[in-house]
Write a protein that holds these residues in place. Structure first.
Motif, PDB file in Angstrom:
ATOM      1  N   PRO A 161       7.594  -6.507   3.861  1.00 24.42           N
ATOM      2  CA  PRO A 161       7.239  -5.805   2.621  1.00 24.42           C
ATOM      3  C   PRO A 161       8.068  -4.547   2.378  1.00 24.42           C
ATOM      4  O   PRO A 161       8.298  -4.175   1.214  1.00 24.42           O
ATOM      5  N   ALA A 162       8.530  -3.915   3.442  1.00 27.66           N
ATOM      6  CA  ALA A 162       9.317  -2.693   3.277  1.00 27.66           C
ATOM      7  C   ALA A 162      10.589  -2.936   2.468  1.00 27.66           C
ATOM      8  O   ALA A 162      11.098  -2.017   1.811  1.00 27.66           O
ATOM      9  N   ASN A 163      11.088  -4.161   2.488  1.00 25.71           N
ATOM     10  CA  ASN A 163      12.303  -4.472   1.730  1.00 25.71           C
ATOM     11  C   ASN A 163      12.073  -4.488   0.226  1.00 25.71           C
ATOM     12  O   ASN A 163      13.037  -4.491  -0.552  1.00 25.71           O
ATOM     13  N   PHE A 164      10.812  -4.499  -0.193  1.00 27.93           N
ATOM     14  CA  PHE A 164      10.484  -4.539  -1.616  1.00 27.93           C
ATOM     15  C   PHE A 164       9.854  -3.238  -2.106  1.00 27.93           C
ATOM     16  O   PHE A 164       9.676  -3.054  -3.311  1.00 27.93           O
ATOM     17  N   PRO A 190      -4.121 -14.291   8.573  1.00 28.98           N
ATOM     18  CA  PRO A 190      -3.474 -13.620   7.444  1.00 28.98           C
ATOM     19  C   PRO A 190      -4.298 -12.476   6.872  1.00 28.98           C
ATOM     20  O   PRO A 190      -3.729 -11.448   6.464  1.00 28.98           O
ATOM     21  N   MET A 191      -5.617 -12.635   6.821  1.00 27.63           N
ATOM     22  CA  MET A 191      -6.443 -11.571   6.250  1.00 27.63           C
ATOM     23  C   MET A 191      -6.362 -10.301   7.089  1.00 27.63           C
ATOM     24  O   MET A 191      -6.144  -9.195   6.562  1.00 27.63           O
ATOM     25  N   ALA A 192      -6.506 -10.438   8.399  1.00 30.44           N
ATOM     26  CA  ALA A 192      -6.440  -9.265   9.267  1.00 30.44           C
ATOM     27  C   ALA A 192      -5.070  -8.611   9.203  1.00 30.44           C
ATOM     28  O   ALA A 192      -4.954  -7.377   9.171  1.00 30.44           O
ATOM     29  N   ALA A 193      -4.026  -9.421   9.172  1.00 29.65           N
ATOM     30  CA  ALA A 193      -2.676  -8.874   9.102  1.00 29.65           C
ATOM     31  C   ALA A 193      -2.451  -8.121   7.799  1.00 29.65           C
ATOM     32  O   ALA A 193      -1.832  -7.049   7.768  1.00 29.65           O
ATOM     33  N   THR A 194      -2.963  -8.668   6.698  1.00 26.40           N
ATOM     34  CA  THR A 194      -2.776  -8.042   5.392  1.00 26.40           C
ATOM     35  C   THR A 194      -3.553  -6.740   5.290  1.00 26.40           C
ATOM     36  O   THR A 194      -3.030  -5.722   4.822  1.00 26.40           O
ATOM     37  N   ARG A 200      -1.912   0.764   6.926  1.00 24.95           N
ATOM     38  CA  ARG A 200      -0.779   1.537   7.460  1.00 24.95           C
ATOM     39  C   ARG A 200       0.207   1.949   6.380  1.00 24.95           C
ATOM     40  O   ARG A 200       0.952   2.930   6.557  1.00 24.95           O
ATOM     41  N   HIS A 201       0.224   1.219   5.255  1.00 22.76           N
ATOM     42  CA  HIS A 201       1.189   1.482   4.183  1.00 22.76           C
ATOM     43  C   HIS A 201       0.433   1.482   2.853  1.00 22.76           C
ATOM     44  O   HIS A 201       0.404   0.482   2.139  1.00 22.76           O
TER      45      HIS A 201
END
Length: 217
Positions: A161-164, A190-194, A200-201
């Motif tokens: 995501p940092a690339n966008f 995927p839910m926990a990762a998202t 964090r961001h």
């Protein structure tokens, strides 16, 4: 000629416009996947959860020109006349920019519709679209780098995501990858990762597929 898989009146389920009454027009075809299961594993988008093959869906068909399709879509708007100022149409797919053009955009504007598109961002859009949502996919060249919202399905292998984060969008959303049967997805939850990434961001916000949660089309 426009080829439409399906068209229907519902609530937008995702992103910044979630909950808004909308006419959806799903075009057939995509430039990242044929839509056939036998091709999924070798496609550029392996996790698509949408049927965009053929014209046999609800209110689908082939339409010879922009006026014919615009009239068809306008009949699907079900709100009372006093709500016509809220008219909203979402062109999606597949990849809608393979078919959406200035003539159709103008025809929808004449009928009082705000025009939105949900695209993978690999094609340049015609002028006149009111709301642009870009959902980038891995291993593609992003040509559309500005718009109203960027909605990234997460996590995707090879996609950071940092690339966008520095692109010219008003809203930045991460949407947990759907674990539908047949989808080829990354390991883990995927839910926990998202949720963790958004915490964090905080530039990124969580987008859920609320239409699936609510049990509506």
């Amino acid at each position: 000629m426009y080829s439409v898989k399906e068209a229907f009146y519902t609530l937008q389920g995702e992103g910044a416009q979630a909950g808004r009454a909308s006419v959806f027009c799903r075009f057939t075809g995509c430039n990242l996947w044929s839509g056939r299961e036998r091709d999924r594993a070798k496609s550029q988008c392996t996790f698509c959860d949408t049927d965009f093959v053929g014209t046999d869906g609800q209110n689908g068909g082939q339409f010879p020109d922009a006026e014919t399709l615009a009239r068809h879509l306008a009949t699907l708007w079900q709100a009372p006349e006093e709500a016509n100022s809220e008219r909203y149409v979402v062109f999606t797919g597949g990849e809608p920019l393979l078919q959406l053009d200035a003539a159709l955009i103008d025809a929808m504007h004449v009928r009082g519709f705000e025009v939105a598109v949900e695209t993978n961002g690999t094609l340049s859009p015609p002028e006149g679209i009111d709301w642009i949502c870009v959902s980038p996919k891995s291993d593609t060249t992003l040509r559309l780098t500005r718009g109203n919202e960027l909605k990234l399905v997460y996590p995707q292998a090879g996609v950071d995501p940092a690339n966008f984060a520095g692109l010219d969008f008003t809203h930045f959303f991460l949407q947990p990858m759907d674990l539908s049967p047949g989808a080829i997805v990354s390991d883990g939850d995927p839910m926990a990762a998202t949720v963790g990434y958004c915490l964090r961001h905080p530039q990124w916000r969580l987008s859920l597929q609320t239409h699936k949660i609510a049990g509506i089309d």
